[in-house]
Design an enzyme around this catalytic site. Sequence first.
Site, mmCIF file in Angstrom:
data_model
loop_
_atom_site.group_PDB
_atom_site.id
_atom_site.type_symbol
_atom_site.label_atom_id
_atom_site.label_comp_id
_atom_site.label_asym_id
_atom_site.label_seq_id
_atom_site.Cartn_x
_atom_site.Cartn_y
_atom_site.Cartn_z
ATOM 1 N N HIS A 109 0.883 -1.171 0.000
ATOM 2 C CA HIS A 109 0.000 0.000 0.000
ATOM 3 C C HIS A 109 0.922 1.223 0.000
ATOM 4 O O HIS A 109 2.041 1.161 0.518
ATOM 5 C CB HIS A 109 -0.814 -0.063 1.302
ATOM 6 C CG HIS A 109 -1.865 0.984 1.454
ATOM 7 N ND1 HIS A 109 -1.573 2.269 1.832
ATOM 8 C CD2 HIS A 109 -3.217 0.931 1.311
ATOM 9 C CE1 HIS A 109 -2.698 2.962 1.914
ATOM 10 N NE2 HIS A 109 -3.711 2.175 1.610
ATOM 11 N N LYS A 127 -10.069 0.009 11.111
ATOM 12 C CA LYS A 127 -10.235 -1.217 10.313
ATOM 13 C C LYS A 127 -10.588 -2.409 11.198
ATOM 14 O O LYS A 127 -10.680 -3.536 10.721
ATOM 15 C CB LYS A 127 -8.961 -1.501 9.528
ATOM 16 C CG LYS A 127 -8.712 -0.464 8.423
ATOM 17 C CD LYS A 127 -7.713 -0.953 7.447
ATOM 18 C CE LYS A 127 -7.108 0.161 6.635
ATOM 19 N NZ LYS A 127 -7.870 0.468 5.425
HETATM 20 N N1 PMP Z 1 -1.679 -0.516 4.704
HETATM 21 C C1 PMP Z 1 -2.677 -1.260 4.197
HETATM 22 C C2 PMP Z 1 -2.406 -2.651 3.754
HETATM 23 C C3 PMP Z 1 -3.963 -0.725 4.116
HETATM 24 O O1 PMP Z 1 -4.962 -1.465 3.622
HETATM 25 C C4 PMP Z 1 -4.183 0.597 4.561
HETATM 26 C C5 PMP Z 1 -5.567 1.213 4.468
HETATM 27 N N2 PMP Z 1 -6.213 0.978 3.263
HETATM 28 C C6 PMP Z 1 -3.115 1.326 5.082
HETATM 29 C C7 PMP Z 1 -1.878 0.737 5.137
HETATM 30 C C8 PMP Z 1 -3.282 2.725 5.578
HETATM 31 O O2 PMP Z 1 -4.145 2.769 6.670
HETATM 32 P P1 PMP Z 1 -4.673 4.162 7.251
HETATM 33 O O3 PMP Z 1 -5.255 4.890 6.069
HETATM 34 O O4 PMP Z 1 -5.694 3.772 8.247
HETATM 35 O O5 PMP Z 1 -3.506 4.873 7.833
#
Ligand code: PMP
Length: 419
Positions: free
Chosen positions: A123, A234
Amino acid sequence: MKNFDAEKLKKDFPILHKKSDLYRFIYLDNAATTQKPKFVIDFIKNFYERYNANVYRSIHDLGEEVTTLYEDARAKIAKFINADTQEVIFTSGTTESINFVADAWLAENLKKDNEIVITQAEHHANFLPWLRLAQKKDSKIKFIDLNLDTFSFNNFDPDTSDLINENTKLVAIIHSSNVLGDIWDKQEQQLKKLIEKAHKVGAKVLLDCAQTISRKKIDVKDLDVDFIAFSGHKMIGPTGIGVLFIKKEMHEVVEPYRVGGSMVSFVAWNSASWRKAPNKYEAGTPPIAQAIGLGKAIDYLNQYIDFGQLKIHEAKLCSYLIDGLQKIKEVKIIGNIERLKTEGHLVCFVVDGIHAHDVSAFLSKDGISVRSGNHCAQPLTELLGIDSSVRVSFYLYNTMRDVDIFLESLEKVINFFKK
Ligand code: PMP
């Protein structure tokens, strides 16, 4: 053993029953964020009505009471991941936790020609902090290659590969992909070998657990990992709260990410010293209601959810969805279908001739929420040979009926565009 009953659990989540603005609401975007049970929502409201005060500062009763609640939440989270209490640092989310490690630790230690190892499936949250730092420091990012036949890293053997070597400072990797689901081989044996190898060459390991914290038992001691990052939202908790686990042994060498109130032990005109972890890592007023709310979310998960059963439930939903999608000739599923059917929590797909955003927008008009786009993983999306996909992601309250409704609606969307 807790009996798993998604229909019953669904009743605890008020938003899933809203019908005022649409005739139905089917939420299939859980990899982006999960919905909150009434238990957590009521707590947040009750917190501001009953407990609101700042933590660590005020000696009055309310100040003491709220500090105890805040520390209790930290203890619950520590127990949830088998960490020691002082190893749990509150942040605003996964993104901040990873930037924390980049700025407060790696920036201080990364030299020219040092290497950071990540995977091709990250990500952006676990890519951009390293990319920016590597560019600043003239160091390198190396990638664990994704096997595009199996959609996993099963070609990578940490024991025989020299990808992780004496130049490696950090291995920062995704625990489960927000596009492909599970990607590590044989129930994490590969991951453990990787962590062992990193330690052998003197590197540290960070695990991005954003997609796994709500569905997989994570034991930081068993994994022997140095940092893990995850977000409260999440895992049925509030937004604005996340966790960075920093292994005790690292506390001497990881600097505070921010400085300011509440994290100091002594300040003079020309010097300052810090309190011990976790306090030295939490400058300023923290997200108090959110942290305690996250503790409540964990109470809910502990009380009602068996992760083994949840995995079976989510995989059944994926399997049922995939069977349905495979009957639609315009649809191409992205990922390892066998694995998604047995271990998945999400399914990405493309529809021939219809952009993912159009699919998502039309489904939304029919009361169904899914994600479309590159899912904050643009390099991975490019590697997969697509520019966007539709993602259906499940959680504990989704049912086979949700999948039926989704499939029926998808067919309507495709027929509409074909006309
Ligand atoms: N890593 C992964 C694998 C994710 O799915 C996400 C959220 N989609 C994030 C990092 C980032 O999370 P946040 O936006 O809650 O900081």
